[in-house]
Design an enzyme around this catalytic site. Structure first.
Site, PDB file in Angstrom:
ATOM      1  N   ASP A 137       0.833  -1.547   0.087  1.00  0.00           N
ATOM      2  CA  ASP A 137       0.026   0.068  -0.001  1.00  0.00           C
ATOM      3  C   ASP A 137       0.896   1.245   0.092  1.00  0.00           C
ATOM      4  O   ASP A 137       1.732   1.470   0.957  1.00  0.00           O
ATOM      5  CB  ASP A 137      -0.746  -0.219   1.269  1.00  0.00           C
ATOM      6  CG  ASP A 137      -2.296   0.641   1.080  1.00  0.00           C
ATOM      7  OD1 ASP A 137      -2.264   1.642   0.480  1.00  0.00           O
ATOM      8  OD2 ASP A 137      -3.160   0.019   1.744  1.00  0.00           O
TER       9      ASP A 137
ATOM     10  N   ASP B 182      -2.995   4.734  -2.226  1.00  0.00           N
ATOM     11  CA  ASP B 182      -3.847   5.598  -1.179  1.00  0.00           C
ATOM     12  C   ASP B 182      -4.380   6.778  -2.085  1.00  0.00           C
ATOM     13  O   ASP B 182      -3.455   7.653  -2.346  1.00  0.00           O
ATOM     14  CB  ASP B 182      -3.268   5.639   0.036  1.00  0.00           C
ATOM     15  CG  ASP B 182      -3.971   5.926   1.157  1.00  0.00           C
ATOM     16  OD1 ASP B 182      -4.922   5.382   1.368  1.00  0.00           O
ATOM     17  OD2 ASP B 182      -3.795   6.926   1.708  1.00  0.00           O
TER      18      ASP B 182
ATOM     19  N   GLU C 185      -6.901   3.994  -5.272  1.00  0.00           N
ATOM     20  CA  GLU C 185      -8.260   4.579  -4.339  1.00  0.00           C
ATOM     21  C   GLU C 185      -8.509   5.769  -4.881  1.00  0.00           C
ATOM     22  O   GLU C 185      -7.889   6.853  -4.622  1.00  0.00           O
ATOM     23  CB  GLU C 185      -7.844   4.352  -2.908  1.00  0.00           C
ATOM     24  CG  GLU C 185      -8.995   4.457  -2.086  1.00  0.00           C
ATOM     25  CD  GLU C 185      -8.731   4.936  -0.726  1.00  0.00           C
ATOM     26  OE1 GLU C 185      -9.650   4.866   0.224  1.00  0.00           O
ATOM     27  OE2 GLU C 185      -7.637   5.679  -0.286  1.00  0.00           O
TER      28      GLU C 185
HETATM   29  C1  GLC Z   1      -7.301   5.873   2.701  1.00  0.00           C
HETATM   30  C2  GLC Z   1      -7.203   4.796   3.450  1.00  0.00           C
HETATM   31  C3  GLC Z   1      -7.630   5.324   4.947  1.00  0.00           C
HETATM   32  C4  GLC Z   1      -6.643   6.294   5.460  1.00  0.00           C
HETATM   33  C5  GLC Z   1      -6.716   7.589   4.321  1.00  0.00           C
HETATM   34  C6  GLC Z   1      -5.676   8.424   4.623  1.00  0.00           C
HETATM   35  O1  GLC Z   1      -8.706   6.300   2.536  1.00  0.00           O
HETATM   36  O2  GLC Z   1      -7.830   3.676   3.128  1.00  0.00           O
HETATM   37  O3  GLC Z   1      -7.623   4.198   5.906  1.00  0.00           O
HETATM   38  O4  GLC Z   1      -7.154   6.842   6.664  1.00  0.00           O
HETATM   39  O5  GLC Z   1      -6.650   6.951   2.907  1.00  0.00           O
HETATM   40  O6  GLC Z   1      -4.415   7.774   4.321  1.00  0.00           O
END
Ligand code: GLC
Length: 545
Positions: A96, A196, A246
């Site tokens: 990640d 992320d 994401e």
């Molecule tokens: C993403 C992650 C989450 C985290 C955020 C900031 O949404 O999945 O867990 O808090 O990014 O890094």
């Protein structure tokens, strides 16, 4: 770009997966112990949420050193062993990459604080006075998105926690540093990456107040994001590896660009619109029953839209930021097994690459905590205060957290009916959900009629049937809010997937042709078809031509 249509990814939240040394926190050795369990499930990739050195204010999403393993999770030798052992079982590791921000404990930020201009340019600093915020943007975890540093007379931007400072991707040196991180892990044998909140990396040239929202419209899918992703992929040579971005509050048009093979950005995208259908007025902290029609429309829009644009979806209900799907869209009491299985089938048979979040394959439920002292998540703790400030009673605020907290997805995996569900010999960092005697892996692995066995079938089917991995998708029963139904087609093959989203019986008109189809999969005996198909509570039926 390679094709990941027949693959299935399993997401591990290491802190809650398996503790090998009794300190109450899951670790890399714990994952190694459970690799045969994962191989048995049949998954191809293991995505690990961050295990890098971090103060853990956001459970590792606040990275202080991208190249070292946090001692809480183990050592670099453990990581190398995990990569090797997974590889031997035919599973690739995905790491990640939290590249939108670093922890404020990262060396770069510390140097910036010490006054080094080079490193101030790694972040988004703005000159100013303590009485005037550079913009009115809100952090995603509540409160303002800017923090003042008196010693510098400057504000820095943090879209998340105040200890997560946003990186300045417009600075080529930053982009080069991050590429080196990718190359470092690639060299170690990692097979893919999850990026992320990667659609937030490109900030606008001018920072202005947002009078319509929290600021996100200025930095979401920002001006140079596609260019930066192309550059990252090209310069690190990861175009044949599995990569998933994401995407926070994104659009279909952008996701097509992020994931269409000819763009050479990423192999697929997570988008979240379908997980907001129970947010009242779009607000996560206002409860509402899921709007099933909205859910169906979103699946239809994203499935057919990505198909037309050659984009590729990551398919998922659960992750470490979401409540458990069986508690949210199913019925964890009366139809626990039926609804868990229906929810699984409903997305695993779509066009895209499915992701299983640890414990989902066992039908794990929400935590049902009743006291604020049971929560650990920074967002939950912040919002608890915000909700009380807004005038909610403690009971009301706790009810909201019980439905919405990210800790619901983070409780320890329920391995056995023994002490602490077999997760740890010590005291778990987050309380085990009380139903572990009923819901656990030990009970399900050997049972051919378990939720686990059902997931295993779904994973295997995707590998056997081109119609699942490569087929086109077309939606059926479009105006019926109770049934999520679609047809998949590939060459001469056809699948009909019917899912009853409700706890009642639902009748639908059957296509006469289906009478000659056979049942490939389901969560009840037989098919009730007398010209009309009657779907039982949370029934899923898959018919194959
Ligand atoms: C993403 C992650 C989450 C985290 C955020 C900031 O949404 O999945 O867990 O808090 O990014 O890094």
């Amino acid at each position: 770009m390679a094709d990941f249509s027949s693959k299935v990814v399993y997401q591990i939240y290491p802190k809650s997966f398996m503790d090998s040394n009794g300190d109450g926190l899951g670790d890399l050795k714990g994952i190694i112990q459970k690799l045969d369990y994962l191989k048995n499930l049949g998954v191809d990739y293991l995505w690990l949420t961050p295990v890098f050195v971090s103060p853990q204010n956001d459970n590792g999403y606040d990275v202080a050193d991208y190249r070292s393993i946090d001692p809480r999770f183990g050592t670099m030798a453990d990581m190398e062993e995990l990569i090797r052992e997974a590889d031997q079982r035919g599973m690739g590791l995905m790491l990640d990459m939290v590249f939108n921000h670093t922890s404020t404990e990262h060396e770069w930020f510390q140097k910036a604080l010490a006054g080094e201009e080079k490193y101030q340019n790694y972040y988004i600093f703005r000159e100013g006075t303590p009485d005037k915020l550079p913009t009115n943007w809100q952090s995603k975890f509540g409160g303002p998105a800017w923090e003042y540093v008196p010693s510098l007379g400057k504000w820095y931007l943090h879209l998340f926690d105040v200890t997560q400072a946003d990186l300045n991707w417009d600075n080529p040196e930053v982009r080069d540093e991050l590429k080196k991180v990718i190359l470092y892990w690639k060299e170690k044998g990692v097979k893919g990456f999850r990026f992320d909140v990667v659609n937030l990396i490109s900030k606008p040239e001018r920072f202005e107040d947002d009078y319509e929202g929290d600021g996100r419209r200025f930095y979401t899918d920002g001006p140079h994001v596609h260019e930066y992703l192309k550059e990252l992929t090209r310069d690190t040579g990861i175009d044949d590896m599995i990569t998933v971005g994401e995407m926070s509050s994104t659009t279909l048009e952008n996701c097509i660009r992020y994931s269409a093979p000819e763009e050479k950005e990423l192999s697929m995208c997570f988008s979240f619109h379908h997980l907001k259908v129970d947010y009242k007025d779009g607000d996560k902290w206002k409860l509402m029953e899921p709007d099933r029609m909205a859910l169906k429309k979103l699946f239809e829009k994203w499935q057919t839209g990505m198909q037309e644009g050659h984009g590729w979806n990551a398919l998922f209900w659960c992750n470490h930021d979401q409540p458990r799907t069986v508690s949210r869209f199913g019925d964890e009491k009366k139809y626990w097994k039926e609804s868990a299985e229906m929810l699984a089938a409903s997305i695993h048979l779509m066009r895209g690459t499915p992701y299983i979040f640890q414990g989902e394959e066992l039908g794990m439920t929400n935590a049902h905590y009743t006291s604020i002292s049971q929560y650990r998540d920074v967002e939950s703790l912040n919002y608890y205060k915000i909700l009380l400030d807004q005038g909610k009673t403690e009971k009301e605020a706790l009810e909201i957290l019980a439905a919405r907290s990210r800790d619901n997805g983070r409780t320890p995996i329920q391995w056995t009916e023994g002490r602490n569900a077999g997760f740890t010999e010590g005291t778990p960092w987050l309380e085990v959900t009380a139903n572990y005697r009923k819901i656990n892996a030990e009970k399900q692995i050997g049972d051919s009629d378990s939720i686990y066995a059902f997931y295993k079938k779904l994973v295997a089917l995707r590998k056997e049937k081109d119609v699942i991995s490569r087929g086109s998708i077309d939606f059926l029963e479009k105006e019926n809010p109770d049934v999520l139904a679609y047809k998949r087609e590939y060459e001469e093959n056809e699948l009909i997937v019917l899912n009853n989203l409700t706890s009642g019986e639902v009748k639908i008109q059957a296509d006469p042709a289906w009478a000659g189809y056979h049942k490939l999969l389901g969560n009840y005996e037989g098919v009730q078809n007398d010209g009309c198909i009657t779907l039982r509570p949370f029934e899923t039926v898959v018919l194959e031509k």
